[in-house]
Scaffold this active site. Sequence first.
Site, mmCIF file in Angstrom:
data_model
loop_
_atom_site.group_PDB
_atom_site.id
_atom_site.type_symbol
_atom_site.label_atom_id
_atom_site.label_comp_id
_atom_site.label_asym_id
_atom_site.label_seq_id
_atom_site.Cartn_x
_atom_site.Cartn_y
_atom_site.Cartn_z
ATOM 1 N N ASN A 8 93.661 42.838 9.706
ATOM 2 C CA ASN A 8 93.409 43.557 10.660
ATOM 3 C C ASN A 8 92.312 42.682 11.725
ATOM 4 O O ASN A 8 91.476 42.653 11.512
ATOM 5 C CB ASN A 8 92.513 44.751 10.267
ATOM 6 C CG ASN A 8 91.925 45.669 11.336
ATOM 7 O OD1 ASN A 8 92.424 45.423 12.747
ATOM 8 N ND2 ASN A 8 91.170 46.542 11.365
ATOM 9 N N TRP A 9 93.245 42.016 12.601
ATOM 10 C CA TRP A 9 92.375 41.112 13.659
ATOM 11 C C TRP A 9 91.360 41.634 14.513
ATOM 12 O O TRP A 9 90.500 41.162 15.205
ATOM 13 C CB TRP A 9 93.488 40.270 14.182
ATOM 14 C CG TRP A 9 94.131 39.339 13.315
ATOM 15 C CD1 TRP A 9 94.096 39.161 12.155
ATOM 16 C CD2 TRP A 9 94.844 38.589 13.778
ATOM 17 N NE1 TRP A 9 94.801 37.980 11.724
ATOM 18 C CE2 TRP A 9 95.766 37.511 12.853
ATOM 19 C CE3 TRP A 9 95.761 37.906 15.290
ATOM 20 C CZ2 TRP A 9 96.524 36.583 12.846
ATOM 21 C CZ3 TRP A 9 96.406 36.904 15.388
ATOM 22 C CH2 TRP A 9 96.865 36.112 14.126
ATOM 23 N N LYS A 10 91.551 42.936 14.738
ATOM 24 C CA LYS A 10 90.607 43.802 15.466
ATOM 25 C C LYS A 10 90.826 43.080 16.906
ATOM 26 O O LYS A 10 91.849 42.757 17.140
ATOM 27 C CB LYS A 10 89.161 43.720 15.177
ATOM 28 C CG LYS A 10 89.122 44.244 13.693
ATOM 29 C CD LYS A 10 87.628 44.512 13.093
ATOM 30 C CE LYS A 10 87.695 45.004 11.739
ATOM 31 N NZ LYS A 10 86.421 45.470 11.208
ATOM 32 N N HIS A 92 90.899 54.267 12.232
ATOM 33 C CA HIS A 92 89.792 53.226 11.607
ATOM 34 C C HIS A 92 88.651 53.690 12.220
ATOM 35 O O HIS A 92 88.170 54.395 13.293
ATOM 36 C CB HIS A 92 90.336 51.688 12.451
ATOM 37 C CG HIS A 92 89.414 50.767 11.665
ATOM 38 N ND1 HIS A 92 88.003 50.790 11.999
ATOM 39 C CD2 HIS A 92 89.696 49.949 10.871
ATOM 40 C CE1 HIS A 92 87.659 49.576 11.201
ATOM 41 N NE2 HIS A 92 88.621 49.138 10.625
ATOM 42 N N GLU A 94 86.190 51.970 13.268
ATOM 43 C CA GLU A 94 85.511 51.549 14.780
ATOM 44 C C GLU A 94 86.388 52.414 15.773
ATOM 45 O O GLU A 94 85.931 52.398 16.911
ATOM 46 C CB GLU A 94 86.140 50.258 14.890
ATOM 47 C CG GLU A 94 85.065 49.261 13.874
ATOM 48 C CD GLU A 94 85.664 47.725 13.429
ATOM 49 O OE1 GLU A 94 86.745 47.508 14.024
ATOM 50 O OE2 GLU A 94 85.059 47.266 12.638
ATOM 51 N N GLU A 164 88.058 52.718 3.477
ATOM 52 C CA GLU A 164 87.116 51.756 3.991
ATOM 53 C C GLU A 164 85.737 52.480 3.927
ATOM 54 O O GLU A 164 85.414 53.062 5.086
ATOM 55 C CB GLU A 164 87.658 51.174 5.366
ATOM 56 C CG GLU A 164 88.995 50.672 5.369
ATOM 57 C CD GLU A 164 89.020 49.345 6.273
ATOM 58 O OE1 GLU A 164 89.082 48.660 6.308
ATOM 59 O OE2 GLU A 164 88.965 49.914 7.551
ATOM 60 N N GLY A 173 77.393 38.491 4.775
ATOM 61 C CA GLY A 173 76.115 37.860 4.806
ATOM 62 C C GLY A 173 75.080 38.948 4.379
ATOM 63 O O GLY A 173 73.978 38.402 3.709
ATOM 64 N N SER A 203 84.820 44.211 4.115
ATOM 65 C CA SER A 203 84.133 42.901 3.468
ATOM 66 C C SER A 203 84.932 42.321 2.399
ATOM 67 O O SER A 203 84.154 41.574 1.505
ATOM 68 C CB SER A 203 82.718 43.058 3.331
ATOM 69 O OG SER A 203 82.100 43.486 4.479
ATOM 70 N N GLY A 224 89.475 42.502 7.419
ATOM 71 C CA GLY A 224 89.250 42.178 8.937
ATOM 72 C C GLY A 224 88.896 40.702 8.938
ATOM 73 O O GLY A 224 89.592 39.877 8.971
ATOM 74 N N GLY A 225 87.478 40.618 8.973
ATOM 75 C CA GLY A 225 86.957 39.146 9.496
ATOM 76 C C GLY A 225 87.412 38.057 8.628
ATOM 77 O O GLY A 225 87.869 37.022 9.101
#
Length: 240
Positions: A8-10, A92, A94, A164, A173, A203, A224-225
């Site tokens: 998921n590149w958003k 999602h 978001e 999720e 982080g 994550s 995602g990230g």
Amino acid sequence: MRKLIIANWKLNPKALAEAERLVRTLASAARASKGEVVFCPPAAYLAELKSGFPKLAFGAQDASYVDEGPYTGAVGPSVLKSVGAEYVIAGHSERRANFGETDAIVVKKIKAILSAGLTAILCVGEPLTVRNKGIAASQKFVAQQLKDSLKNIPRTTKLVVAYEPVWAISTSGSGKSETPEDAAAMIRFIKKLRPGRVLYGGSVNSKNAKDFLAYRDIDGLLVGGASLKSEEFRAILRYA
Ligand code: PGA
């Protein structure tokens, strides 16, 4: 069954050329993976990426619940299908948080996605305030969300669910991330309510992917990230 890995590149990257570069660095790892890999770039890149990489599978991150007609700005499931999407993510967190998507809207989207002949990936997950109340409260929240986001959609309808936990998304982080054990437990709970493929997302990275994938109940990952970093994502694909 093969593990399903969704990238998921958003809203990244900001230009088509960069998206092409990224897919190019990931294409051979995706083809070599034992898992089933689906790239979900921003919708406007789909046509170009699919024609450049016809052997890869693609999906969209969202679709409108209207499929054709006088709906300015809408991008319906059939349009997405015609440019190469096979999957569409719906609900999602978001979208729910930033664009006011309610369960009622999500239901309409899922119906439109299914009618167009695409596979829907429904995202569910509890916020931190709920999780702080414990696992039972989280299960209750997820059960309700599942029920409301799939209202009047038969239990046997083929679709993918992604669990999720909202508090575990984009936390790189901060150290806040779901344990594979708790994720697997929630996924077992979801499968009892709704049989089918259930993924984990939140994550996921090259360090923890292996542990999530080791659970038989976890049918794959929504990444995602880490799906934007070629080294990271290639490592995840190797574990699939
Ligand atoms: P993340 O995103 O992997 O960056 O936490 C997952 C998602 O939101 O689908």
